[in-house]
Design a protein around this motif. Structure first.
Motif, mmCIF file in Angstrom:
data_model
loop_
_atom_site.group_PDB
_atom_site.id
_atom_site.type_symbol
_atom_site.label_atom_id
_atom_site.label_comp_id
_atom_site.label_asym_id
_atom_site.label_seq_id
_atom_site.Cartn_x
_atom_site.Cartn_y
_atom_site.Cartn_z
ATOM 1 N N LEU A 25 0.851 -1.192 0.000
ATOM 2 C CA LEU A 25 0.000 0.000 0.000
ATOM 3 C C LEU A 25 0.880 1.233 0.000
ATOM 4 O O LEU A 25 2.089 1.151 0.241
ATOM 5 C CB LEU A 25 -0.960 0.012 1.190
ATOM 6 N N SER A 26 0.284 2.372 -0.323
ATOM 7 C CA SER A 26 1.073 3.595 -0.271
ATOM 8 C C SER A 26 0.245 4.707 0.342
ATOM 9 O O SER A 26 -0.979 4.778 0.164
ATOM 10 C CB SER A 26 1.568 3.970 -1.666
ATOM 11 N N VAL A 27 0.933 5.544 1.092
ATOM 12 C CA VAL A 27 0.278 6.664 1.775
ATOM 13 C C VAL A 27 0.843 7.948 1.185
ATOM 14 O O VAL A 27 2.059 8.102 1.072
ATOM 15 C CB VAL A 27 0.569 6.612 3.287
ATOM 16 N N ASN A 28 -0.052 8.849 0.775
ATOM 17 C CA ASN A 28 0.391 10.088 0.147
ATOM 18 C C ASN A 28 0.641 11.173 1.179
ATOM 19 O O ASN A 28 0.167 11.094 2.312
ATOM 20 C CB ASN A 28 -0.671 10.562 -0.846
ATOM 21 N N ALA A 29 1.359 12.188 0.758
ATOM 22 C CA ALA A 29 1.645 13.318 1.641
ATOM 23 C C ALA A 29 0.333 13.929 2.130
ATOM 24 O O ALA A 29 -0.596 14.140 1.360
ATOM 25 C CB ALA A 29 2.474 14.358 0.909
ATOM 26 N N GLY A 30 0.274 14.171 3.432
ATOM 27 C CA GLY A 30 -0.885 14.835 4.007
ATOM 28 C C GLY A 30 -2.154 14.010 4.057
ATOM 29 O O GLY A 30 -3.230 14.529 4.348
ATOM 30 N N GLU A 31 -2.050 12.739 3.808
ATOM 31 C CA GLU A 31 -3.251 11.916 3.733
ATOM 32 C C GLU A 31 -3.657 11.368 5.103
ATOM 33 O O GLU A 31 -2.811 11.067 5.934
ATOM 34 C CB GLU A 31 -2.997 10.745 2.784
ATOM 35 N N ALA A 32 -4.974 11.257 5.297
ATOM 36 C CA ALA A 32 -5.502 10.620 6.498
ATOM 37 C C ALA A 32 -5.832 9.182 6.150
ATOM 38 O O ALA A 32 -6.835 8.898 5.528
ATOM 39 C CB ALA A 32 -6.744 11.360 6.994
ATOM 40 N N PHE A 33 -4.960 8.287 6.557
ATOM 41 C CA PHE A 33 -5.032 6.891 6.130
ATOM 42 C C PHE A 33 -5.294 6.016 7.341
ATOM 43 O O PHE A 33 -4.658 6.160 8.382
ATOM 44 C CB PHE A 33 -3.691 6.504 5.485
ATOM 45 N N ALA A 34 -6.247 5.105 7.212
ATOM 46 C CA ALA A 34 -6.530 4.221 8.339
ATOM 47 C C ALA A 34 -6.328 2.772 7.939
ATOM 48 O O ALA A 34 -6.584 2.389 6.806
ATOM 49 C CB ALA A 34 -7.961 4.425 8.835
ATOM 50 N N VAL A 35 -5.808 1.980 8.883
ATOM 51 C CA VAL A 35 -5.701 0.536 8.682
ATOM 52 C C VAL A 35 -6.627 -0.103 9.711
ATOM 53 O O VAL A 35 -6.483 0.115 10.912
ATOM 54 C CB VAL A 35 -4.263 0.039 8.897
ATOM 55 N N ILE A 36 -7.618 -0.843 9.210
ATOM 56 C CA ILE A 36 -8.534 -1.479 10.143
ATOM 57 C C ILE A 36 -8.515 -2.989 9.912
ATOM 58 O O ILE A 36 -7.936 -3.482 8.949
ATOM 59 C CB ILE A 36 -9.988 -0.945 9.999
ATOM 60 N N GLY A 37 -9.171 -3.706 10.791
ATOM 61 C CA GLY A 37 -9.225 -5.155 10.681
ATOM 62 C C GLY A 37 -9.585 -5.738 12.019
ATOM 63 O O GLY A 37 -9.371 -5.105 13.043
ATOM 64 N N PRO A 38 -10.157 -6.950 12.012
ATOM 65 C CA PRO A 38 -10.531 -7.564 13.293
ATOM 66 C C PRO A 38 -9.302 -7.895 14.131
ATOM 67 O O PRO A 38 -8.172 -7.819 13.660
ATOM 68 C CB PRO A 38 -11.267 -8.832 12.866
ATOM 69 N N ASN A 39 -9.542 -8.267 15.380
ATOM 70 C CA ASN A 39 -8.442 -8.679 16.257
ATOM 71 C C ASN A 39 -7.635 -9.781 15.612
ATOM 72 O O ASN A 39 -8.177 -10.711 15.037
ATOM 73 C CB ASN A 39 -8.997 -9.210 17.583
ATOM 74 N N GLU A 178 -4.030 2.700 17.619
ATOM 75 C CA GLU A 178 -5.272 2.717 18.399
ATOM 76 C C GLU A 178 -5.329 3.845 19.422
ATOM 77 O O GLU A 178 -5.444 3.595 20.624
ATOM 78 C CB GLU A 178 -5.472 1.369 19.105
ATOM 79 N N PRO A 179 -5.261 5.071 18.972
ATOM 80 C CA PRO A 179 -5.229 6.179 19.934
ATOM 81 C C PRO A 179 -6.530 6.344 20.716
ATOM 82 O O PRO A 179 -6.535 6.985 21.757
ATOM 83 C CB PRO A 179 -4.959 7.405 19.057
ATOM 84 N N HIS A 210 -9.618 0.398 15.986
ATOM 85 C CA HIS A 210 -10.774 -0.470 16.133
ATOM 86 C C HIS A 210 -12.061 0.331 15.987
ATOM 87 O O HIS A 210 -13.054 -0.136 15.465
ATOM 88 C CB HIS A 210 -10.769 -1.058 17.556
ATOM 89 N N ASP A 211 -12.015 1.564 16.504
ATOM 90 C CA ASP A 211 -13.215 2.394 16.616
ATOM 91 C C ASP A 211 -13.694 2.829 15.233
ATOM 92 O O ASP A 211 -13.138 3.715 14.618
ATOM 93 C CB ASP A 211 -12.878 3.613 17.485
ATOM 94 N N MET A 212 -14.749 2.161 14.770
ATOM 95 C CA MET A 212 -15.199 2.348 13.396
ATOM 96 C C MET A 212 -15.721 3.758 13.147
ATOM 97 O O MET A 212 -15.422 4.361 12.116
ATOM 98 C CB MET A 212 -16.300 1.327 13.121
ATOM 99 N N SER A 213 -16.496 4.294 14.105
ATOM 100 C CA SER A 213 -17.089 5.611 13.860
ATOM 101 C C SER A 213 -15.981 6.648 13.704
ATOM 102 O O SER A 213 -16.053 7.535 12.851
ATOM 103 C CB SER A 213 -18.020 5.998 15.016
ATOM 104 N N LEU A 214 -14.924 6.501 14.495
ATOM 105 C CA LEU A 214 -13.798 7.431 14.416
ATOM 106 C C LEU A 214 -13.145 7.348 13.038
ATOM 107 O O LEU A 214 -12.899 8.358 12.380
ATOM 108 C CB LEU A 214 -12.777 7.077 15.500
#
Lengths: 257, 333
Positions: A25-39, A178-179, A210-214
Motif C-alpha cells: 500500500l502507499s500513503v500520500n503526503a498529508g493523507e488521512a489513512f486508516a488501517v482497520i481489521g478484526p483482532n 489505536e489512539p 478499532h473504533d469504526m465511527s472514528l
C-alpha cells in the motif's frame, strides 16, 4: 501526489504463522489513512514493521523515497517518521516537556565538551528544541502541565502527550496505534479534533484503529486487513460497501454507522 | 529564579559547607570526609550508568581501580608527573570501558549485572596475580601525594580543597548532562527502550556513552584516591566495593545527583558512627563484654545492613526522596 510511505509485498512470519502476508500500500503526503481489521488481523505487526521495531521476512518499505526495509528503528525519525503506542509508552521519570523534547539530537557535530560547557550553538539548538516542544504541547492544550510528572496525568492526557511527542519529531508521517483505546467520550472528541488538526498541518497520518465511527468520520482512505492480508482498500464509502469487508469484519450495524 | 542560577547557589552553598567542614573537622573525621567526597564522585559516575540509563552496574570499583593503578604505576615505576599520569589513567579507563561496553550492552537485566561483576573479578585477579607489574597483594606503595604540593598543611586538611573542587566540578558536569539531550536520552532508554527507539534515540550508543562516562568519572575518583592515600591494593577495588557503591546510590536515591551525594556521604560515615556508638556505650559505663557493646563494636556491620535495608524498604526514592518530601516539591536535579 508524492508518496510518503510505501510497502511492497510486505510479509512477516513467526514460525509457521503468517502475521502479515504480502501487503502493498502507499500513503500520500498529508493523507488521512486508516488501517482497520478484526483482532489478530496483523495490524499491530504491520505497524511494528513500518516503524522498524520488527524486520520483515519479505517485501520492502520505502519512507520518503528511501528504502528503510531493514533500517534500525531509531534512524526513521530523521527520515520523517514518528509513532505512538497503543498502551501509552511515555518516559515516567521525565516531565511532560522533557518527554516531548526527548529524542531531539543536535547531530554529529556536538561533542560532549560542547554539551557540558553549553557552547552557544548547543544552547541555541536546545532553545529551538524547547520551542518546538512548546508548539507541539500548545497544539494539544498541554502547555499548562509541562512540568507535571507523567504518573499524575489521566490516561487520555498521557495519550495526547504521546501525540505531542510524535509531533515534535517534525515528521511528515505519523503512525498512531489505536489512539482511541481506553479514552472516555470527552477525550475521544478531543482526539478527533487533534487528528483533524494534524491533517490541516499537512501531515500524513496512518491510524490503526478499532473504533469504526472514528475511522469513518476521519479517514480519507482505508485499508482493511484480515488474517494478515489486505482484503480491501478505498474511501470510507467504498470500504463500507465492499462485501468482503462486510463479511470479514464490519457487520451490518457498523455499516449503518 | 532560573534553574541555572539556582544550581549555582546550591553549588556555592555546598562549597561553603565543605570549606567550613575542612576548617572545623579534625583527625579521623577529616579522613572520612575525604573518603566520602571521593565516593561522591564515584557514585555520581555510577548514577549515569545505573540511575539514568538502567545498566545494573556491579563493576564500578574496577574502573576506579584502573584509574588508581594506572596513575600509581605510571608515577612510581615510570616517574611520570601526576599532571600527565592522571589524565592518561582516565583515558585508559575510558578506552577499556568503551571496549567492554560494546559486547556488554547487548545483554539485559541480570545477565548484564553478572557480566559487570565478571569484569570486576577479572581485573581484581589481574591486580592480584600479575605481580611483576602490580606488586600483587602487596599493592603499590610510595605513590606521590597531591598534598605534597602544600607542604605547610596537614595532608588530611590539604586534601579537602582538592577533592572538594573535583567533586563540585563533577556535580556540575552531572547536572549539565542531566539537562541535555544526553540526559533525557539516558532516562528515556531506562524507562522504555522501545519508545526511545521510535523517537530517534540510538539506544545502544546512549548506553555505551553512559557506561563510558560512568567509568571515566569513577577513574577520576580512583586517581585522586591513589594520590591521597599514597598506597593502593587490589582489595580496595573488589566487587564488594562495587556493591557498596551501588548501595550508596540506591540508599541515596537512584537517578538523582542529590541522591548520589547523600548516599555516598551517609554510607561512608554510618559504619564509623556505629563504631563510635560502641565506644560511647563503654565509656558511659557499659561493660565491654555485654551483648550491646559487642554488637555495636564487632557487629556494627549488622546494623549497617539493617539500616540500609530499612531505608530501602521505607524510602523507595531513597534519602533524596525524603529530602524532597521535607522541602515540599523541591527542584530535584
Amino acid at each position: 501526489m508524492t508518496t510518503v510511505l510505501e510497502t511492497r509485498k510486505l510479509t512477516k512470519t513467526f514460525g509457521g504463522l503468517v502475521a502479515v502476508n504480502g501487503v502493498s500500500l502507499s500513503v500520500n503526503a498529508g493523507e488521512a489513512f486508516a488501517v482497520i481489521g478484526p483482532n489478530g488481523a496483523g495490524k499491530s505487526t504491520f505497524l511494528n514493521l513500518l516503524s522498524g521495531l520488527m524486520s520483515p521476512t519479505d517485501g520492502e518499505i520505502f519512507l520518503n523515497d528511501t528504502s528503510v526495509t531493514n533500517s534500525p528503528a531509531h534512524g526513521l525519525r530523521r527520515l520523517g517518521m514518528a509513532r505512538t503506542f497503543q498502551n501509552g509508552r511515555l518516559f515516567q521519570r521525565l516531565t511532560v516537556l522533557e518527554n516531548v523534547m526527548a529524542g531531539g539530537c543536535p547531530g554529529e557535530g556536538a561533542r560532549l565538551i560542547d554539551v557540558v560547557l553549553r557552547r552557544g550553538f548547543y544552547d541555541r539548538w536546545q532553545d529551538a528544541l524547547r520551542a518546538r516542544a512548546e508548539t507541539a504541547l500548545k497544539k494539544l492544550d498541554l502547555w499548562a502541565m509541562r512540568d507535571a510528572e507523567i504518573s499524575q496525568l489521566p490516561f487520555g492526557v498521557q495519550r495526547n502527550v504521546e501525540i505531542a511527542r510524535a509531533l515534535a519529531a517534525e515528521a511528515n508521517i505519523i503512525l498512531l496505534d489505536e489512539p482511541a483505546a481506553g479514552l472516555n467520550s470527552g477525550e475521544r472528541v478531543a482526539l478527533v479534533r487533534a487528528l483533524k488538526d494534524l491533517k490541516s498541518e499537512g501531515l500524513a497520518v496512518v491510524l490503526i484503529e478499532h473504533d469504526m465511527s472514528l475511522v469513518m468520520a476521519w479517514a480519507e482512505r482505508i485499508a482493511v486487513l484480515n488474517f494478515g492480508e489486505k482484503i480491501a482498500e478505498g474511501t470510507p464509502a467504498e470500504v463500507r460497501a465492499n462485501p468482503k469487508v462486510i463479511e470479514a469484519y464490519l457487520g451490518t450495524e457498523a455499516v449503518d454507522a | 529564579m532560573s534553574a541555572q542560577s539556582k544550581q549555582w547557589i546550591w553549588l556555592a552553598v555546598a562549597a561553603l559547607l565543605l570549606a567550613s567542614a575542612g576548617v572545623l573537622l579534625e583527625g579521623y573525621s577529616l579522613r572520612l570526609l575525604n573518603l566520602a567526597l571521593l565516593n561522591v564522585i564515584t557514585v555520581i559516575g555510577l548514577n549515569l550508568a545505573f540511575g539514568y540509563c538502567g545498566i545494573i552496574h556491579l563493576g564500578q570499583a574496577a574502573f576506579v581501580g584502573i584509574g588508581a593503578y594506572v596513575t600509581a604505576l605510571a608515577t612510581v615505576k615510570l616517574g611520570w608527573p601526576m599532571a600527565i599520569s592522571i589524565p592518561v589513567a582516565m583515558i585508559a579507563a575510558a578506552s577499556f570501558a568503551l571496549l567492554v561496553s560494546l559486547p556488554l550492552i547487548r545483554l539485559k537485566g541480570h545477565y548484564l549485572a553478572l557480566a559487570t561483576v565478571g569484569v570486576n573479578v577479572i581485573l581484581e585477579l589481574i591486580a592480584k596475580n600479575w605481580v611483576e607489574v602490580t606488586n600483587g597483594y602487596n599493592g603499590v606503595t610510595g605513590i606521590p601525594r597531591l598534598t605534597d604540593m602544600m607542604p605547610g598543611m596537614a595532608p588530611e586538611k590539604a586534601f579537602i580543597p582538592i577533592v572538594s573542587v573535583a567533586a563540585l566540578v563533577v556535580v556540575w558536569i552531572a547536572l549539565r548532562l542531566r539537562h541535555s539531550h544526553l540526559g533525557r536520552a539516558m532516562i528515556a532508554v531506562r524507562d522504555d527502550e522501545t519508545a526511545a527507539l521510535t523517537i530517534g534515540i540510538d539506544v545502544g550508543r546512549v548506553k555505551v556513552i553512559a557506561f563510558t562516562l560512568s567509568a571515566v568519572i569513577g577513574a577520576l575518583s580512583g586517581t585522586l584516591y591513589a594520590h591521597y592515600t599514597g598506597f593502593i591494593s587490589p582489595s580496595d577495588f573488589a566487587v564488594s566495593q562495587s556493591i557498596l557503591f551501588l548501595m550508596m546510590l540506591v540508599v541515596g536515591g537512584e537517578a538523582s545527583v542529590i541522591g548520589a551525594i547523600l548516599g555516598a556521604i551517609a554510607l561512608t560515615f554510618l559504619p564509623e558512627l556505629l563504631r563510635d556508638l560502641a565506644a560511647g556505650y563503654v565509656a558511659a559505663g557499659g561493660s565491654e563484654k555485654d551483648l550491646i557493646a559487642r554488637l555495636l563494636k564487632d557487629g556494627y556491620l549488622v546494623f549497617y545492613g539493617l539500616i540500609t535495608l530499612i531505608v530501602l524498604m521505607a524510602l523507595p526514592k531513597g534519602l533524596a526522596g525524603l529530602l524532597q518530601r521535607w522541602c515540599g516539591r523541591a527542584a530535584s536535579p
